[in-house]
Write an enzyme that holds these catalytic residues in place. Sequence first.
Site, short mmCIF file in Angstrom:
data_model
loop_
_atom_site.label_atom_id
_atom_site.label_comp_id
_atom_site.label_asym_id
_atom_site.label_seq_id
_atom_site.Cartn_x
_atom_site.Cartn_y
_atom_site.Cartn_z
N ARG A 15 35.61 58.94 51.62
CA ARG A 15 36.40 58.55 50.47
C ARG A 15 37.84 59.04 50.63
NH1 ARG A 15 32.55 60.99 45.87
NH2 ARG A 15 32.27 62.51 47.56
N LYS A 75 36.96 65.67 47.50
CA LYS A 75 36.09 66.84 47.51
C LYS A 75 36.89 68.13 47.45
CE LYS A 75 32.40 67.08 47.42
NZ LYS A 75 31.62 67.15 46.14
N TYR A 94 37.78 67.16 42.78
CA TYR A 94 36.54 67.85 42.40
C TYR A 94 36.57 69.26 42.97
CZ TYR A 94 34.31 63.45 40.96
OH TYR A 94 34.00 62.28 40.32
N HIS A 96 33.92 72.04 41.54
CA HIS A 96 32.56 72.58 41.41
C HIS A 96 32.54 74.07 41.76
CE1 HIS A 96 30.91 68.60 40.71
NE2 HIS A 96 31.49 68.16 41.81
N GLU A 118 35.73 67.33 37.41
CA GLU A 118 34.43 67.40 36.72
C GLU A 118 34.48 68.05 35.35
OE1 GLU A 118 34.54 71.17 39.27
OE2 GLU A 118 35.13 69.08 39.52
N ARG A 203 18.58 62.61 22.27
CA ARG A 203 18.82 61.85 23.50
C ARG A 203 17.56 61.11 23.94
NH1 ARG A 203 22.10 58.60 25.98
NH2 ARG A 203 22.15 58.80 28.26
N ALA A 268 22.15 67.69 41.26
CA ALA A 268 22.92 68.80 40.72
C ALA A 268 23.35 69.81 41.78
CB ALA A 268 22.10 69.52 39.63
N ILE A 269 23.17 69.49 43.06
CA ILE A 269 23.43 70.47 44.11
C ILE A 269 24.88 70.92 44.16
CG2 ILE A 269 23.82 68.77 45.95
CD1 ILE A 269 21.88 72.13 46.21
N ASP A 270 25.83 70.06 43.75
CA ASP A 270 27.24 70.47 43.71
C ASP A 270 27.44 71.66 42.78
OD1 ASP A 270 28.68 68.82 45.50
OD2 ASP A 270 28.52 67.14 44.11
N ASN A 300 27.63 65.81 48.77
CA ASN A 300 28.57 64.72 48.47
C ASN A 300 27.86 63.38 48.63
OD1 ASN A 300 28.53 65.24 51.29
ND2 ASN A 300 30.49 64.22 51.60
N MET A 301 26.82 63.21 47.84
CA MET A 301 26.00 62.00 47.92
C MET A 301 26.82 60.71 47.89
SD MET A 301 22.61 62.77 45.60
CE MET A 301 22.00 61.09 45.76
#
Length: 368
Positions: A15, A75, A94, A96, A118, A203, A268-270, A300-301
């Site tokens: 990206r 990133k 981003y 994180h 984020e 929700r 949620a790994i980030d 970074n899926m």
Amino acid sequence: MRVGVPKEIKNHEYRVGLTPASVAELVHAGHEVIVETNAGTGIDFDDSAYTDVGARIVATAADVFDQAEMIVKVKEPQASEIAMLKGHHLLFTYLHLAADKPQAEGLMKSGATCIAYETVTDRKGGLPLLKPMSEVAGRMSVQVGAHYLEKEQGGRGVLLGGVPGVAPAKVAILGGGISGVNAAQMAVGMRADVTIYDISNDRLAELDMFFSSQIKTEYASKAAIAAAVKDASLVIGAVLVPGAAAPKLVTREMVKTMKRGSVLVDIAIDQGGCFETSHATTHEDPVFLVDDVIHYCVANMPGAVARTSAFALNNATLPFALQLANLGAEAAMKANPHLAAGLNVYKGKIAYKAVADDLDLPYQAWNG
């Protein structure tokens, strides 16, 4: 303002912080844009695509950092990039930070003003710059989960949707936010047996109305999650606490109860991951096994579908990038409290409380 775009250097990250269309908007607004050579080639934007809209191409990332006032990335900065940041820089990307103390300390040391995509908010309390990548990651989670359930990938040999006479696979989605909903849409489209778990009854009611009879919903108690993990072929972790580390919803003991060849995908790994057994992986080496359960934890899926992701991200970030370039960081944050919510590091201090609390670092609120 001089706006710089370095080439992303994280593993298999193609990206780019600004597409040529975004550069054109900044140039039209009177700003200078400096782009590292080949920054966009991974998604079919060669240097001429940038020079044609008024950007200036430079040879190295060091040239970008030396000449630019605002750095726009995708990133979080890697160690070599943090070393190039100075106190006059504005970093927009981003971050994180809640799962990355070394990065946080490096950014503090740099003195740069760092605004994280984020944690920027909108009028409804949403996270508009996280949303497009959450949509991508949610949709990808089912795609990669289905792939790793195939026998030759080490999976159970299960087709998500089954076939007539054979039951579909069970998919448990932990979290009913943007990622979870997009995962559910894909899983439903593949005719899987889908249940979404969330701690908000409101929700869950919304999701029940939205999906009608296509999915099931259940309150995310520890017991319910334990039962879901044991029974499901694919478990997708899609929880989010804005700016903070993700809660560990699935314990090591729960993983031990899963069927051999089942798959966990940790969106949620980030933010540190929501499975106790998770650790960040890369597109080059995306999975690992714990107790014969496949873990996909790529940090970074959306980079795997870099062209789609870059366009979606730029659609969301450009208005904020323009505001920052037009007004400067402090004036822009004063004018827009939603942009101010993105401030994570300022003058050597952590300016986002959830990050400071998670990392046990000094917190200093920005009083603009």
